[in-house]
Design a protein around this motif. Structure first.
Motif, PDB file in Angstrom:
ATOM      1  N   PHE A  85      87.319  91.872  54.893  1.00 48.39           N
ATOM      2  CA  PHE A  85      87.486  90.648  54.115  1.00 48.39           C
ATOM      3  C   PHE A  85      88.946  90.553  53.684  1.00 48.39           C
ATOM      4  CE2 PHE A  85      82.914  91.178  53.741  1.00 48.39           C
ATOM      5  CZ  PHE A  85      82.444  89.872  53.790  1.00 48.39           C
ATOM      6  N   GLN A  86      89.498  89.370  53.773  1.00 52.92           N
ATOM      7  CA  GLN A  86      90.893  89.148  53.430  1.00 52.92           C
ATOM      8  C   GLN A  86      91.017  88.522  52.046  1.00 52.92           C
ATOM      9  OE1 GLN A  86      93.662  89.997  55.432  1.00 52.92           O
ATOM     10  NE2 GLN A  86      92.080  91.083  56.610  1.00 52.92           N
ATOM     11  N   GLY A  87      92.092  88.875  51.349  1.00 59.31           N
ATOM     12  CA  GLY A  87      92.355  88.311  50.031  1.00 59.31           C
ATOM     13  C   GLY A  87      93.147  87.027  50.130  1.00 59.31           C
ATOM     14  N   ARG A  88      93.718  86.624  49.032  1.00 58.81           N
ATOM     15  CA  ARG A  88      94.504  85.399  48.988  1.00 58.81           C
ATOM     16  C   ARG A  88      95.840  85.587  49.699  1.00 58.81           C
ATOM     17  NH1 ARG A  88      94.250  82.579  43.122  1.00 58.81           N
ATOM     18  NH2 ARG A  88      95.252  80.984  44.398  1.00 58.81           N
ATOM     19  N   PRO A  89      96.497  84.496  50.099  1.00 60.94           N
ATOM     20  CA  PRO A  89      97.834  84.611  50.684  1.00 60.94           C
ATOM     21  C   PRO A  89      98.762  85.369  49.745  1.00 60.94           C
ATOM     22  CG  PRO A  89      96.994  82.404  51.006  1.00 60.94           C
ATOM     23  CD  PRO A  89      96.013  83.108  50.093  1.00 60.94           C
ATOM     24  N   GLN A  90      99.677  86.115  50.320  1.00 64.26           N
ATOM     25  CA  GLN A  90     100.519  87.022  49.538  1.00 64.26           C
ATOM     26  C   GLN A  90     101.946  86.491  49.452  1.00 64.26           C
ATOM     27  OE1 GLN A  90      99.863  90.532  51.872  1.00 64.26           O
ATOM     28  NE2 GLN A  90      97.667  90.210  51.778  1.00 64.26           N
ATOM     29  N   ASN A  91     102.071  85.269  48.964  1.00 66.58           N
ATOM     30  CA  ASN A  91     103.384  84.629  48.876  1.00 66.58           C
ATOM     31  C   ASN A  91     103.900  84.599  47.447  1.00 66.58           C
ATOM     32  OD1 ASN A  91     103.289  83.965  51.647  1.00 66.58           O
ATOM     33  ND2 ASN A  91     102.019  82.189  51.187  1.00 66.58           N
ATOM     34  N   GLY A  92     103.662  85.670  46.713  1.00 65.98           N
ATOM     35  CA  GLY A  92     103.987  85.683  45.296  1.00 65.98           C
ATOM     36  C   GLY A  92     105.381  85.233  44.932  1.00 65.98           C
ATOM     37  N   GLN A 121     103.885  73.142  53.958  1.00 71.35           N
ATOM     38  CA  GLN A 121     103.807  73.777  55.273  1.00 71.35           C
ATOM     39  C   GLN A 121     103.084  75.120  55.187  1.00 71.35           C
ATOM     40  OE1 GLN A 121     104.830  72.175  58.149  1.00 71.35           O
ATOM     41  NE2 GLN A 121     103.598  73.845  59.037  1.00 71.35           N
ATOM     42  N   GLN A 122     103.331  75.871  54.104  1.00 71.90           N
ATOM     43  CA  GLN A 122     102.627  77.137  53.919  1.00 71.90           C
ATOM     44  C   GLN A 122     101.120  76.921  53.869  1.00 71.90           C
ATOM     45  OE1 GLN A 122     104.107  79.095  50.410  1.00 71.90           O
ATOM     46  NE2 GLN A 122     105.984  79.824  51.393  1.00 71.90           N
ATOM     47  N   VAL A 123     100.704  75.901  53.133  1.00 73.87           N
ATOM     48  CA  VAL A 123      99.279  75.605  53.000  1.00 73.87           C
ATOM     49  C   VAL A 123      98.692  75.181  54.342  1.00 73.87           C
ATOM     50  CG1 VAL A 123      97.598  74.038  51.947  1.00 73.87           C
ATOM     51  CG2 VAL A 123      99.417  75.048  50.552  1.00 73.87           C
ATOM     52  N   LYS A 124      99.408  74.338  55.073  1.00 73.81           N
ATOM     53  CA  LYS A 124      98.930  73.895  56.384  1.00 73.81           C
ATOM     54  C   LYS A 124      98.790  75.079  57.343  1.00 73.81           C
ATOM     55  CE  LYS A 124     100.709  69.136  56.361  1.00 73.81           C
ATOM     56  NZ  LYS A 124     101.661  68.187  57.009  1.00 73.81           N
ATOM     57  N   ASP A 125      99.793  75.948  57.359  1.00 74.58           N
ATOM     58  CA  ASP A 125      99.745  77.117  58.242  1.00 74.58           C
ATOM     59  C   ASP A 125      98.602  78.056  57.859  1.00 74.58           C
ATOM     60  OD1 ASP A 125     101.954  76.110  59.540  1.00 74.58           O
ATOM     61  OD2 ASP A 125     103.392  77.442  58.537  1.00 74.58           O
ATOM     62  N   ALA A 126      98.438  78.262  56.542  1.00 73.91           N
ATOM     63  CA  ALA A 126      97.373  79.143  56.074  1.00 73.91           C
ATOM     64  C   ALA A 126      96.006  78.569  56.418  1.00 73.91           C
ATOM     65  CB  ALA A 126      97.497  79.358  54.569  1.00 73.91           C
ATOM     66  N   LYS A 127      95.847  77.273  56.280  1.00 74.40           N
ATOM     67  CA  LYS A 127      94.565  76.629  56.580  1.00 74.40           C
ATOM     68  C   LYS A 127      94.231  76.740  58.059  1.00 74.40           C
ATOM     69  CE  LYS A 127      91.958  72.441  55.482  1.00 74.40           C
ATOM     70  NZ  LYS A 127      91.995  71.135  54.775  1.00 74.40           N
ATOM     71  N   PRO A 147      88.409  76.733  51.027  1.00 77.47           N
ATOM     72  CA  PRO A 147      88.696  76.586  49.592  1.00 77.47           C
ATOM     73  C   PRO A 147      90.176  76.774  49.284  1.00 77.47           C
ATOM     74  CG  PRO A 147      87.753  78.739  50.022  1.00 77.47           C
ATOM     75  CD  PRO A 147      87.722  78.000  51.329  1.00 77.47           C
ATOM     76  N   ALA A 148      90.577  76.336  48.113  1.00 72.89           N
ATOM     77  CA  ALA A 148      91.996  76.379  47.732  1.00 72.89           C
ATOM     78  C   ALA A 148      92.548  77.795  47.700  1.00 72.89           C
ATOM     79  CB  ALA A 148      92.182  75.704  46.373  1.00 72.89           C
ATOM     80  N   ASP A 149      91.745  78.774  47.242  1.00 79.90           N
ATOM     81  CA  ASP A 149      92.278  80.129  47.124  1.00 79.90           C
ATOM     82  C   ASP A 149      92.489  80.796  48.478  1.00 79.90           C
ATOM     83  OD1 ASP A 149      89.327  80.162  47.107  1.00 79.90           O
ATOM     84  OD2 ASP A 149      89.541  82.326  47.003  1.00 79.90           O
ATOM     85  N   ALA A 150      91.977  80.193  49.541  1.00 80.74           N
ATOM     86  CA  ALA A 150      92.200  80.742  50.879  1.00 80.74           C
ATOM     87  C   ALA A 150      93.575  80.377  51.431  1.00 80.74           C
ATOM     88  CB  ALA A 150      91.124  80.237  51.837  1.00 80.74           C
ATOM     89  N   VAL A 151      94.220  79.387  50.817  1.00 79.49           N
ATOM     90  CA  VAL A 151      95.490  78.897  51.361  1.00 79.49           C
ATOM     91  C   VAL A 151      96.621  78.905  50.344  1.00 79.49           C
ATOM     92  CG1 VAL A 151      94.335  77.484  53.088  1.00 79.49           C
ATOM     93  CG2 VAL A 151      94.837  76.500  50.851  1.00 79.49           C
ATOM     94  N   THR A 152      96.357  79.359  49.129  1.00 78.54           N
ATOM     95  CA  THR A 152      97.402  79.412  48.098  1.00 78.54           C
ATOM     96  C   THR A 152      97.414  80.788  47.446  1.00 78.54           C
ATOM     97  OG1 THR A 152      95.880  78.528  46.427  1.00 78.54           O
ATOM     98  CG2 THR A 152      97.286  76.947  47.589  1.00 78.54           C
ATOM     99  N   SER A 153      98.590  81.243  47.062  1.00 77.43           N
ATOM    100  CA  SER A 153      98.702  82.515  46.344  1.00 77.43           C
ATOM    101  C   SER A 153      98.488  82.276  44.860  1.00 77.43           C
ATOM    102  CB  SER A 153     100.072  83.156  46.581  1.00 77.43           C
ATOM    103  OG  SER A 153     101.101  82.312  46.109  1.00 77.43           O
ATOM    104  N   SER A 163      87.295  83.591  45.688  1.00 78.66           N
ATOM    105  CA  SER A 163      86.134  82.818  45.279  1.00 78.66           C
ATOM    106  C   SER A 163      84.945  83.168  46.171  1.00 78.66           C
ATOM    107  CB  SER A 163      86.437  81.326  45.401  1.00 78.66           C
ATOM    108  OG  SER A 163      86.636  80.972  46.765  1.00 78.66           O
ATOM    109  N   PRO A 164      83.714  83.008  45.667  1.00 75.75           N
ATOM    110  CA  PRO A 164      82.544  83.216  46.519  1.00 75.75           C
ATOM    111  C   PRO A 164      82.577  82.343  47.771  1.00 75.75           C
ATOM    112  CG  PRO A 164      81.885  83.120  44.215  1.00 75.75           C
ATOM    113  CD  PRO A 164      83.342  82.742  44.264  1.00 75.75           C
ATOM    114  N   ALA A 165      83.142  81.138  47.652  1.00 72.38           N
ATOM    115  CA  ALA A 165      83.224  80.243  48.810  1.00 72.38           C
ATOM    116  C   ALA A 165      84.091  80.847  49.914  1.00 72.38           C
ATOM    117  CB  ALA A 165      83.777  78.887  48.385  1.00 72.38           C
ATOM    118  N   TYR A 166      85.214  81.466  49.535  1.00 69.66           N
ATOM    119  CA  TYR A 166      86.087  82.075  50.537  1.00 69.66           C
ATOM    120  C   TYR A 166      85.443  83.321  51.123  1.00 69.66           C
ATOM    121  CZ  TYR A 166      90.412  83.726  52.730  1.00 69.66           C
ATOM    122  OH  TYR A 166      91.354  84.158  53.634  1.00 69.66           O
TER     123      TYR A 166
END
Length: 222
Positions: A85-92, A121-127, A147-153, A163-166
């Protein structure tokens, strides 16, 4: 003259005694009391919210980890290891920061505005990556399901939860990569989903490290 020297000595003596007392109270007694209370009432949190697996500490429930494949020759950005399972994007702190792979030297948000072309662009690439990585035979991820947490740090870039959705979105891929029944992997997600704190604070969440430890144990038993 003698009185002046005597008064000065008294003041210095009083100041020294005050320094020693304050040092003892604030520098020794108070820290020991606070540490003792913390160890007695909240030992897990006091010791860094450690998570153990196979008898050793593997991380903290408060800090995210990366699950990536080893870098190939000439490769600068590692690819995700899709059996986990992968976590959120790591673009802190941005693409050029030491924090891009959860390295614990710095943490912080990207500070990019909502209309920033870089952020968009980061969000589009992550999605696109989430859809591609998690679409397997018989299951295709719909763009609207990401979900939003799948594409944003997160604000810190070190969020340990998703999130449970991700988590649900990743179940099909994880089950296929580990040759596990879909129902068993979904059950793991359900068992590791925590609700709102006290029933009303925050959002439901899944700790990725704890979930992956359970996944490893399940895969070892198959």
């Amino acid at each position: 003259m003698n009185n002046s020297v005597t008064n000065t000595a008294r003041l210095l003596g009083a100041g020294l005694r005050a320094l020693l007392v304050l040092t003892l109270v604030t520098g020794v007694i108070y820290p020991l009391v606070v540490t003792g209370i913390a160890q007695g009432l909240f030992p897990g949190r006091a010791n860094g919210s450690e998570i153990k697996a196979d008898g050793k500490v593997v991380g903290s429930s408060l800090i995210g980890q990366a699950y990536n494949l080893p870098l190939k020759r000439g490769q600068e950005t590692p690819e995700p290891d899709l059996k986990w399972f992968q976590g959120r994007p790591q673009n802190g702190l941005g693409a050029n920061s030491v924090n891009t792979q959860y390295k614990l030297i710095l943490s912080g948000a990207t500070n990019l505005a909502a209309d920033s072309k870089v952020l968009v662009q980061q969000v589009k690439d992550a999605k696109a990556a989430v859809i591609k990585d998690n679409s397997v035979p018989g299951y295709t991820v719909k763009p609207s399901a990401v979900p939003a947490d799948a594409v944003t740090s997160s604000g810190s870039g070190l969020d340990p939860n998703i999130s449970p959705a991700y988590a649900d979105l990743q179940v099909h891929r994880v089950a296929e990569k580990n040759n596990l029944p879909l129902a068993q992997v979904q059950k793991l997600v359900d068992e590791h989903t925590d609700g709102r704190t006290l029933g009303f604070m925050g959002e439901p969440r899944v700790n990725v490290l704890e979930l992956n430890i359970a996944l490893k144990d399940l895969a070892a038993r198959k």
